[in-house]
Structure formats: structure tokens, C-alpha cells
Scaffold this active site. Structure first.
Site, PDB file in Angstrom:
ATOM      1  N   ARG A 326       0.800  -1.230   0.000  1.00 24.09           N
ATOM      2  CA  ARG A 326       0.000   0.000   0.000  1.00 24.09           C
ATOM      3  C   ARG A 326       0.834   1.283   0.000  1.00 24.09           C
ATOM      4  O   ARG A 326       0.517   2.215  -0.752  1.00 24.09           O
ATOM      5  CB  ARG A 326      -0.984   0.009   1.175  1.00 24.09           C
ATOM      6  CG  ARG A 326      -2.040  -1.088   1.102  1.00 24.09           C
ATOM      7  CD  ARG A 326      -3.136  -0.902   2.145  1.00 24.09           C
ATOM      8  NE  ARG A 326      -3.985   0.239   1.797  1.00 24.09           N
ATOM      9  CZ  ARG A 326      -3.927   1.413   2.382  1.00 24.09           C
ATOM     10  NH1 ARG A 326      -3.058   1.650   3.361  1.00 24.09           N
ATOM     11  NH2 ARG A 326      -4.726   2.373   2.009  1.00 24.09           N
ATOM     12  N   CYS A 356      15.071  -4.044  -3.878  1.00 28.72           N
ATOM     13  CA  CYS A 356      15.891  -3.201  -4.756  1.00 28.72           C
ATOM     14  C   CYS A 356      15.007  -2.290  -5.616  1.00 28.72           C
ATOM     15  O   CYS A 356      14.958  -2.399  -6.841  1.00 28.72           O
ATOM     16  CB  CYS A 356      16.777  -4.084  -5.628  1.00 28.72           C
ATOM     17  SG  CYS A 356      18.081  -3.179  -6.461  1.00 28.72           S
TER      18      CYS A 356
END
Length: 434
Positions: A326, A356
Site C-alpha cells: 500500500r 531493490c
């Protein structure tokens, strides 16, 4: 006439009252729990969910109403079993959710099927088990439902999903009731469906459905949408089209940011329904998801390290965007607090995960008590659209899920093993031509 607001307690209090002493959640010491279960993991309070169910059912007293939990919010079987035991049905949007609901003990006659992209196989499967109702979102879907019901020699119960062109005043990505959104049909198109409904030999088109979005914190969007639905229901009744059910959808908001978000009490929401649909004698359906479970859940995570950047200080957690999407998806705020009972001086951090991606950020410039590597934190209000939206991005296994109940706990999904993550993959050995 505007609905009179009362001094009812804010909705978020029903879930947050389980916190009590520092580090306690539904009677469970989270620090001890995190010594037994590796972080990150999701923890859900059964008591908080029960209180929400009880609050909504009390508000609906005297109405012919069925509550159908929006499975997409949290499809864990233990959560669905809790719903089933409380007499709550299911609002589904896929055959996978249908199978989960049935496996959890929710009877087919308490299941409604929503969603704009139901496949023929999904519709056929839902017909086969005899679900309560289909919320139909396009003319093509209506014709497909007719064809498949005729092939099975059954009659499908259906409602048309109305797009009332109402701004829910929520995030654009969770708004579903404006004319520009993909959901539902206009009232003009729905009117044509009812005019031609006698041509549907195997579909009983006798319901209306509306859902304008999620995380709604005001009664006004609900009032406006339901007034438009009520006017259409009355018009249809006058022209000889009985409406046996009205599905008012879901969308009730929750408290993600303490002191800022002020959710509606269930009784105030139901008062709007009562006022808008006064005189209606059919069945009402409600589809709450987030409101029932969001604040009943927390994500437990540990600090991996504190990184001093050239311009910012980063708090790097072992939880990441694959565990809770979210914030990266919606720029959503979640309260984040240390699970500690000793006072510490404040510090300001960008709170990030190890994935990453720059988007793997839970909060920017967030002030917390000063943290160190190994500290346990909890991210609040993750019981909805937390684990349900998780992924294995960066080949990170899905986190465990734990149900808490009055001082005890049960692992309701163990942390995914690497072998399970790659179980469907294989080398390219069997080459074929198409």
C-alpha cells in the site's frame, strides 16, 4: 433530510483498544511472539474482528440484511472461517476466492460474485455451486450468464451494478463509482436491461448493486450514491420491475493515521442506508472488507540497520514492499511504532525495506523514538490489503500470518519455503510447437 450525526465512538477505537500495555495485542506479548516467529509476519486480532462484526450487525438490527465480507481484503482461510462462524457471507471476485470461501465453510447461498472480468469458466463454476447472486457489470457478461445458465438448466439471480457517477473523495486508484471508472454501467443502460429482461429465460434480473470506492471517511458520497439508487429502484418498481435485493457495496474507511483519519461509526453509516432506502422491503446486502479487518492487523518487523545518508537517515527494515504494497502503490500512510516500553529521544527517518526499488519505502521523514538494529516495530492497520496483495518480488518468501485471540496465538499461514516459491518452475526441457 440529512441524517443526524451522533456522538458515537469513532470506529477505530474498537480495534485499537486491544493494544493496552506496550507490546500487547489481543492479550499476546508481541515481543515474545517475535522471538518464536521470524519477522516479518502479519498478526491479526480475532477479538477486534469480532467487535467490528458485532458493531455492524447491531447497527443493522431490524433490517433484512446480509453482510458479505469482501474476500479480497484478507483471504486467509482462518479469517474466512471466523466470518463463517459469525454468520457473515462472502463477496468474491474470482473462482479462487469462491473456493476459499466454500472451503472455509461459507455457504454458497451467502456468496455474491462481483467484478468486471468474470470469465466463462468462473461464471459456470459459480452457477454450479448455486451462489446467491451475480453482480453484473456489462451487457456481454449478462449475455454470457444467460448462455451458461441455460446450458446448466438453472436460473441465475442477478443484480446490475450501477455506476452512479459519484466522487467517493478517496484515492484515485480505489475510486470505482465515477463514470470514468471501469466498473458498472450507467443508469440509462441498466434501464434498457430491465426493459428487455423478459428475454432472459435463465437469468432473474431483480437486483441493484452499487459500490463507489474504498476508504471513504464521509457519509456524503454514500448518501448521494444511495439516493440515486433509490430513485432508480422506485422507478423500476413503478414500471413493473420488482427489485428483490439492493447491494449497497462497501467502502467504509478506517484509521490509518491516528488523529487525522476519522472513520464513520457503523451506526452512522447504516443510518444513511436506512434514510436513503426508506420504504424498501427487499433484502439488503453489504460488502465490507477493509472496515472489518484492517485495524485488526499489524505487520511485525525488525530494524536491520540504521543507514546515515548524505541528506537523510534511513531506517532499514526486514519487511518490504512485497509484504505490504500500500505505501508504494498508493503513497498510503500507516502508523509505525516501536514495540518498546522505554522512553527514547525522537529521531527522523525515511523508513524503507530491503527490496531493490526506490519505491520500497514505508514512510518519509517520519519521527519515531530513536531506533537501533534489532528493534521490533509494528506497522499498524495492515489486516486488509496487506498479505492479500503480497508478492515474492526479489524472491522473498511470503510472510507468516498469525491469529491472536485472548492471550493465545495460532500460525494460520507459515512462512513460505523457498522450495514452495519455485515449485511451479522448471527448466525448458519439453519443447513443443504451436
Amino acid at each position: 433530510m440529512p441524517t443526524q450525526m451522533t456522538n458515537r465512538p469513532a470506529a477505530q477505537e474498537t480495534a485499537r483498544e486491544t493494544d493496552g500495555a506496550p507490546g500487547m495485542f489481543d492479550g499476546v506479548d508481541l515481543r515474545r511472539l517475535a522471538e518464536r516467529i521470524a519477522t516479518p509476519f502479519h498478526a491479526y486480532s480475532a477479538g477486534a474482528i469480532h467487535r467490528r462484526i458485532d458493531e455492524l450487525q447491531a447497527a443493522l438490527a431490524g433490517l433484512d440484511a446480509t453482510v458479505c465480507f469482501a474476500v479480497k481484503a484478507n483471504p486467509n482461510l482462518a479469517i474466512l472461517q471466523l466470518m463463517a462462524n459469525a454468520g457473515v457471507g462472502a463477496d468474491i471476485v474470482s473462482v479462487g476466492e469462491l473456493r476459499r470461501a466454500l472451503n472455509a465453510g461459507i455457504p454458497a447461498e451467502r456468496i455474491v460474485f462481483s467484478g468486471v472480468g468474470k470469465s466463462a469458466d468462473e461464471i459456470a463454476g459459480a452457477l454450479n455451486v448455486g451462489i446467491m447472486r451475480f453482480n453484473v457489470e456489462s451487457l456481454d457478461e449478462l449475455h454470457t450468464l444467460q448462455r451458461l445458465a441455460k446450458a446448466q438448466e438453472v436460473t441465475a439471480r442477478a443484480a446490475v451494478r450501477i455506476n452512479p457517477d459519484v466522487d467517493a473523495r478517496t484515492h484515485a486508484k480505489i475510486s470505482t463509482g465515477k463514470s470514468e471508472n471501469k466498473f458498472g454501467v450507467s443508469i440509462d443502460e441498466a434501464r434498457r436491461w430491465f426493459a428487455e429482461r423478459k428475454q432472459l429465460s435463465h437469468v432473474q434480473l431483480d437486483g441493484l448493486h452499487v459500490h463507489i470506492g474504498s476508504q471513504i471517511l464521509s457519509v456524503e458520497p454514500f448518501r448521494l450514491a444511495l439516493q440515486r439508487v433509490a430513485a432508480f429502484w422506485q422507478e423500476l418498481e413503478r414500471t413493473g420491475h420488482p427489485i428483490n435485493s439492493i447491494d449497497v457495496g462497501g467502502g467504509l474507511g478506517v484509521c490509518y493515521r491516528a488523529g487525522v483519519d476519522r472513520p464513520l461509526a457503523a451506526a452512522d453509516y447504516v443510518d444513511v442506508i436506512r434514510a436513503a432506502l426508506a420504504g424498501y422491503r427487499g433484502r439488503l446486502l453489504l460488502e465490507p472488507g477493509r472496515w472489518l479487518v484492517a485495524e485488526a492487523g499489524v505487520l511485525l518487523t525488525r530494524v536491520l540497520r540504521v543507514k546515515e545518508g548524505a541528506e537523510r537517515r534511513f531506517l532499514v527494515l526486514d519487511a518490504a514492499m512485497n509484504d505490504l504494497q500500500r505505501p508504494s502503490l498508493y503513497d498510503a500512510w500507516h502508523d509505525i511504532v516501536p514495540v518498546a516500553d522505554t522512553p527514547r529521544p525522537p529521531a527522523t527517518y525515511d523508513i524503507v525495506g530491503p527490496v531493490c526499488e526506490t519505491g520500497d519505502t514505508f514512510a518519509r521523514a517520519r519521527e519515531l523514538p530513536e531506533c537501533s538494529a534489532g528493534d521490533l516495530l509494528l506497522i499498524r492497520a495492515t489486516g486488509a490489503y496487506g498479505a492479500s496483495m503480497a508478492s515474492t518480488y526479489n524472491s522473498r518468501p511470503l510472510a507468516a500470518e498469525v491469529l491472536l485471540d485472548q492471550g493465545r496465538y495460532a500460525v494460520v499461514r507459515r512462512r513460505q519455503h523457498f522450495e514452495e516459491m519455485i515449485a511451479g518452475e522448471q527448466p525448458a526441457r519439453n519443447w513443443e510447437t504451436a
